[in-house]
Design a protein around this motif. Sequence first.
Motif, PDB file in Angstrom:
ATOM      1  N   MET A  54       0.871  -1.243  -0.078  1.00  0.00           N
ATOM      2  CA  MET A  54       0.043  -0.095  -0.068  1.00  0.00           C
ATOM      3  C   MET A  54       0.619   1.219  -0.008  1.00  0.00           C
ATOM      4  N   THR A  55       1.971   1.265   0.703  1.00  0.00           N
ATOM      5  CA  THR A  55       2.816   2.408   0.782  1.00  0.00           C
ATOM      6  C   THR A  55       3.811   2.738  -0.033  1.00  0.00           C
ATOM      7  N   ALA A  56       3.942   1.737  -0.880  1.00  0.00           N
ATOM      8  CA  ALA A  56       5.167   1.919  -1.965  1.00  0.00           C
ATOM      9  C   ALA A  56       4.850   2.900  -2.990  1.00  0.00           C
ATOM     10  N   MET A  57       3.528   2.960  -3.524  1.00  0.00           N
ATOM     11  CA  MET A  57       3.230   4.068  -4.528  1.00  0.00           C
ATOM     12  C   MET A  57       3.353   5.475  -4.252  1.00  0.00           C
ATOM     13  N   ASP A  58       4.153   6.449  -4.998  1.00  0.00           N
ATOM     14  CA  ASP A  58       4.290   7.623  -4.968  1.00  0.00           C
ATOM     15  C   ASP A  58       3.112   8.319  -5.208  1.00  0.00           C
ATOM     16  N   ILE A  59       2.653   9.225  -4.560  1.00  0.00           N
ATOM     17  CA  ILE A  59       1.315   9.896  -4.436  1.00  0.00           C
ATOM     18  C   ILE A  59       0.722  10.366  -5.962  1.00  0.00           C
ATOM     19  N   ASP A  60       1.883  10.781  -6.713  1.00  0.00           N
ATOM     20  CA  ASP A  60       1.807  11.445  -7.984  1.00  0.00           C
ATOM     21  C   ASP A  60       1.486  10.138  -9.130  1.00  0.00           C
ATOM     22  N   SER A  61       1.536   8.875  -8.536  1.00  0.00           N
ATOM     23  CA  SER A  61       1.586   7.590  -9.756  1.00  0.00           C
ATOM     24  C   SER A  61       0.059   6.831  -9.480  1.00  0.00           C
ATOM     25  N   PHE A  62      -0.744   7.400  -8.696  1.00  0.00           N
ATOM     26  CA  PHE A  62      -1.984   6.642  -8.650  1.00  0.00           C
ATOM     27  C   PHE A  62      -2.588   6.941  -9.939  1.00  0.00           C
ATOM     28  N   ASP A  93      -4.595   2.545   5.233  1.00  0.00           N
ATOM     29  CA  ASP A  93      -6.283   2.095   4.906  1.00  0.00           C
ATOM     30  C   ASP A  93      -6.670   2.942   3.835  1.00  0.00           C
ATOM     31  N   VAL A  94      -6.544   4.183   3.884  1.00  0.00           N
ATOM     32  CA  VAL A  94      -6.946   5.056   2.778  1.00  0.00           C
ATOM     33  C   VAL A  94      -6.338   4.483   1.396  1.00  0.00           C
ATOM     34  N   ARG A  95      -5.084   4.106   1.378  1.00  0.00           N
ATOM     35  CA  ARG A  95      -4.462   3.797   0.177  1.00  0.00           C
ATOM     36  C   ARG A  95      -5.003   2.571  -0.226  1.00  0.00           C
ATOM     37  N   ARG A  96      -5.344   1.419   0.723  1.00  0.00           N
ATOM     38  CA  ARG A  96      -5.969   0.288   0.630  1.00  0.00           C
ATOM     39  C   ARG A  96      -7.235   0.654  -0.391  1.00  0.00           C
ATOM     40  N   MET A  97      -8.034   1.632   0.156  1.00  0.00           N
ATOM     41  CA  MET A  97      -9.296   1.654  -0.447  1.00  0.00           C
ATOM     42  C   MET A  97      -9.047   2.197  -2.333  1.00  0.00           C
ATOM     43  N   LEU A  98      -8.112   3.272  -2.248  1.00  0.00           N
ATOM     44  CA  LEU A  98      -7.940   3.801  -3.314  1.00  0.00           C
ATOM     45  C   LEU A  98      -7.237   2.716  -4.309  1.00  0.00           C
ATOM     46  N   LEU A  99      -6.199   1.901  -3.814  1.00  0.00           N
ATOM     47  CA  LEU A  99      -5.757   1.033  -4.684  1.00  0.00           C
ATOM     48  C   LEU A  99      -6.707  -0.224  -5.276  1.00  0.00           C
ATOM     49  N   TYR A 121       4.741   2.903 -15.689  1.00  0.00           N
ATOM     50  CA  TYR A 121       4.827   1.477 -15.602  1.00  0.00           C
ATOM     51  C   TYR A 121       5.084   0.812 -14.289  1.00  0.00           C
ATOM     52  N   THR A 122       6.082   1.651 -13.323  1.00  0.00           N
ATOM     53  CA  THR A 122       6.421   1.232 -11.984  1.00  0.00           C
ATOM     54  C   THR A 122       4.978   1.139 -11.311  1.00  0.00           C
ATOM     55  N   ALA A 123       3.819   2.046 -11.461  1.00  0.00           N
ATOM     56  CA  ALA A 123       2.651   2.135 -10.865  1.00  0.00           C
ATOM     57  C   ALA A 123       1.858   0.724 -11.238  1.00  0.00           C
ATOM     58  N   LYS A 124       2.137   0.287 -12.403  1.00  0.00           N
ATOM     59  CA  LYS A 124       1.409  -0.997 -12.986  1.00  0.00           C
ATOM     60  C   LYS A 124       1.763  -2.237 -11.987  1.00  0.00           C
ATOM     61  N   THR A 125       3.302  -2.200 -11.863  1.00  0.00           N
ATOM     62  CA  THR A 125       3.774  -3.008 -11.035  1.00  0.00           C
ATOM     63  C   THR A 125       3.126  -3.265  -9.642  1.00  0.00           C
ATOM     64  N   GLN A 126       3.371  -2.069  -9.158  1.00  0.00           N
ATOM     65  CA  GLN A 126       2.853  -1.788  -7.706  1.00  0.00           C
ATOM     66  C   GLN A 126       1.405  -2.210  -7.623  1.00  0.00           C
ATOM     67  N   THR A 127       0.534  -1.874  -8.586  1.00  0.00           N
ATOM     68  CA  THR A 127      -0.728  -2.312  -8.529  1.00  0.00           C
ATOM     69  C   THR A 127      -0.963  -3.612  -8.391  1.00  0.00           C
ATOM     70  N   ALA A 128      -0.253  -4.329  -9.480  1.00  0.00           N
ATOM     71  CA  ALA A 128      -0.213  -5.726  -9.368  1.00  0.00           C
ATOM     72  C   ALA A 128      -0.001  -6.412  -8.146  1.00  0.00           C
TER      73      ALA A 128
END
Lengths: 606, 606
Positions: free
Chosen positions: A594-602, B345-351, B562-569
């Motif tokens: 959850m924490t790894a993603m940069d805020i601007d990368s959502f 927990d907020v990131r959990r919902m956004l992600l 692309y980094t965000a893609k791998t993090q979301t995965a």
Amino acid sequence: MLTYKAPLRDMKFLINDVFDFQTHYKDLDNGSNADPETVDMILQGMADFSENVLAPLYKKADAEGCHFDNGEVTTPEGFKEAYDQFIEGGWHGISYPEEYGGMNLPMSLNLIKAEMIGTANWPWSMYPGLSTGCINTLMQYGDETQKNTYLPKLIEGTWAGTMCLTEPQCGTDLGQVKSKAVPQDDGSYQLSGTKIFISSGEHDLTENIVHIVLARLPDAPEGTRGISLFIVPKFLPDAQGEIGERNGVTCGSIEHKMGISSSATCVLNFDAATAYLIGEPNKGLKAMFTFMNTARIGTGIEGLAHTELSFQNALPYAKERRSMRALSGTKDPDKAADAIIHHADVRRMLLTQKAFAEGGRSMIYHAARYADKMAQGITRGDDAEFEKWDDKLGFYTPIIKGFLTELGIEAAKHGQQIYGGHGYIKEWGMELIARDARIATLYEGTTGVQALDLLGRKVILQSRGKIIRDYTSSIMKWCGEYALDKDMRKFVWALTKLCAEWNTLTVRLMLMARKDREIISAASDDFLMYSGYVMMGYHWARMAAVAYDKLENGGTESPEFYTAKTQTAEFYFDKILPRTSGHAESMVAPSESMTAMDIDSFAFLD
Amino acid sequence: MLTYKAPLRDMKFLINDVFDFQTHYKDLDNGSNADPETVDMILQGMADFSENVLAPLYKKADAEGCHFDNGEVTTPEGFKEAYDQFIEGGWHGISYPEEYGGMNLPMSLNLIKAEMIGTANWPWSMYPGLSTGCINTLMQYGDETQKNTYLPKLIEGTWAGTMCLTEPQCGTDLGQVKSKAVPQDDGSYQLSGTKIFISSGEHDLTENIVHIVLARLPDAPEGTRGISLFIVPKFLPDAQGEIGERNGVTCGSIEHKMGISSSATCVLNFDAATAYLIGEPNKGLKAMFTFMNTARIGTGIEGLAHTELSFQNALPYAKERRSMRALSGTKDPDKAADAIIHHADVRRMLLTQKAFAEGGRSMIYHAARYADKMAQGITRGDDAEFEKWDDKLGFYTPIIKGFLTELGIEAAKHGQQIYGGHGYIKEWGMELIARDARIATLYEGTTGVQALDLLGRKVILQSRGKIIRDYTSSIMKWCGEYALDKDMRKFVWALTKLCAEWNTLTVRLMLMARKDREIISAASDDFLMYSGYVMMGYHWARMAAVAYDKLENGGTESPEFYTAKTQTAEFYFDKILPRTSGHAESMVAPSESMTAMDIDSFAFLD
């Protein structure tokens, strides 16, 4: 089209068979007031009132909503008459001391009452409900003058109360409160600021409204240590204790909401309003949190209420609506199609609602016994006793509030689903239940706040896991008694396994949290839901044990009732309890997911 | 307050990097029309229109709703102007043959377009959306005269279309349809009956509305084998093909609904209306079901649309709203509190929203390529080709419709939750997304219908499990290529395990079903959701593989994307995919848990 029948049979099963409230009442100072006849009278009286007065108003009032005109709020047609009937019957103050005009009954009966009026008409029930928060505050923190001035009016219900916490910039994070209270020479204060989302902040049901307000003194420290608690009555009491001068608090507007439209949600503007300090300066937040448990259990009841109402109204439709034939063979050969209750998937939704409602009720009744003891601490003025039981209650509070309100949303969704397209049409009312249920995970602390309170505060910070060890060991001890019972075996072994897992998960999270504080937030929602499902599983096992006992030892007039209990328990263990697996796996995922993603990368939207 | 930006970057990632649509288009008769410049033009044109014309109308139109007056329906302010602009731009018929005035582009571009207009303003998009259903029916089953009479008007959009299936006594179970069509001497029919829940059944956007209606001939067999399909235009076409005499179909009322209030949901009364048979007598239901796949994927897009819209509007709020400090340490020291996006927990919902949106989009784009081939079968008039691809699509349809619409509801709920109390207030619009998302699991076949279609029809009845064996073997083959890849390892091993489990579960259910037919219904919802989560997991793994490749082989302008893609995965595999465990356990519970209870034992309320 919505109807409500108080589930008295189920309530009596819990009161008499499962929890034996009469024995519990023997331990209470005011327990003797709650003899079986009085309990029956309360149950029947509130059932009649809820079914015949409140339920018929519910849907029409939603369409009408509250009216706002130049600072005045008018509640929907029939609300005032219902409220008058309620307070004339003396129902409002049943659980408060006789010296202030109450009936001095145990608090548990107030919670049982709250379920009935809340299921019949949740938005209406919020008006007396908010007063309860105000009364509790005054009971515990008011001085003698304040108590004598406000409590009799509030307890008889001719005055109402509110809780004014939220401001535009902050809800959960009350350290950001900006409202100011400036001391005056006469010992009072002048309070100024804006409060939002104030339920029952203005309305036409009572001649006066007593606001409990969080604000800062001029020299207050920053943050949560600088918040004080004040009484701000809409009309200042005169020398005779009746309403006098109009105070400087006005309703600026009411919110337009997804649901609970007949409950007025107000913006309140305090403009040098006369205010009276309650309790000690700068200790307001602590005071607010001590009776948060009661308020949150009250909101947990909303989860139960909407589950029950959706179930009661989905069931007859499922018996009447016909579609296709059951896979296991035609059930209604003389009809064009089988009633949809014959489809296993429809039964799955109905039984989910039933399991949530009856399981949730059991959890609330259990907690209600702690609430009785806690309230006794307040009435006795015994802080240690209050805190002991408040602490015990504190474990159940986030689960009952957080978990049961989430289930309320799910159950209301099933109710719509059973109606198919008709579940989306206002005429049937199932969509109203879904809209109203939706608020419950947002106010009185969101689910996220409950989850963090449970895992971060109660489990890890305050008890280093002991609270889970204690609770699970009590479950395992109970399970041990049934380990060889042929009927109960499957339940108690499943529960025992879950108790072990619950402890392991707790320890694992505590270890992870040493290096990774954010894991507590990352895991909290899963931990809350996991805890809820296991706790409800324990309640279903206990109810099943009682039911098997009744069935085996005869002497019961309604074996069908007890058989249905055992069947619902089986359903819960087979189809609901497996949800714990996913939560268990997910909660121990590293917070980095959850924490790894940069805020601007959502999102990449430019 | 709601805004929308078309996620073009993500769409192009799928079109170019993941699915390579240009190569796919080479296989299509009309593929050369979809050169990269044209695709870009469609994307940009629909993005502009959706963002600037449709999105600003969305929330205001909900408050206004549709107006009904004496049989006439007026859509909310701005809807007609937006519609005119849409059809003047030629956007309506992009995927239909040039001989009828279309642009003859692949169907996939129509689905991509549908996502954008639907996310910006779902209720508005239903007006052209329903026409699509009507056009598809005529394309496939209309005779030459019917095609020449109706298709040019429908494809340019000056006439609109509807699908009239549901009647008061039946929705899913169309065998109960009662509407009658009596043959006339001139070869036409006189159709009478009442249809309900007819989206776009009456409105002011077009000069004519062409209803496709299910009804019975006088000598029709009972049940589903006696249903025929008819064209009933609101105005009968005159000799020049322009609107002539008013036909005997009138709108009796519009429904008041939980949401999509600016989409007119009509009761249509047919009173000896002139009707024209489409296709063969008594074969109407089969005809209706052949293009059901397209309609259901269209509804699946609604799940994606509301997920995306809720995510886009929750994200900026999570960056702006401040509450408490992050558990891992202060993030915004110069502010009173940290932005809530810093709480795990907020990131959990956004992600969760992000993972559902991007994963769902990938699933739809994948299916869109089958839709291209299926549409080609229709255009070529090649029934075998149509059926081959319709069959392939048929596996994805119930998952895309059933699973993605359930996720849409969940995602919209998260969006509200991130806003706290503000998520319940109309002003912010998050509650509107939740209300609108709610319809998607109810119409075009409820989730229960999709679940039964998947498990009962497609998996067990039609393929004896082969469809799962084939699909999982293709996943496993793909996984094999990455088994030793250090980045991809964790994804492919998790998927491989799930593929094995998916097959085992399927076989177990088939064996159980031999003795216990009701297990198919009892397990269907769990099977659907399980299938959806695994399928989405496969899509996330594929997207991650592409992203790692881009990151490792350089040449990319936006490594962050692309980094965000791998993090979301990673998030999806850590926090979402574990939900499969509960569904796996629950689906193999014996149906007795659901069927055992006596109908009269569900409640004891008397």
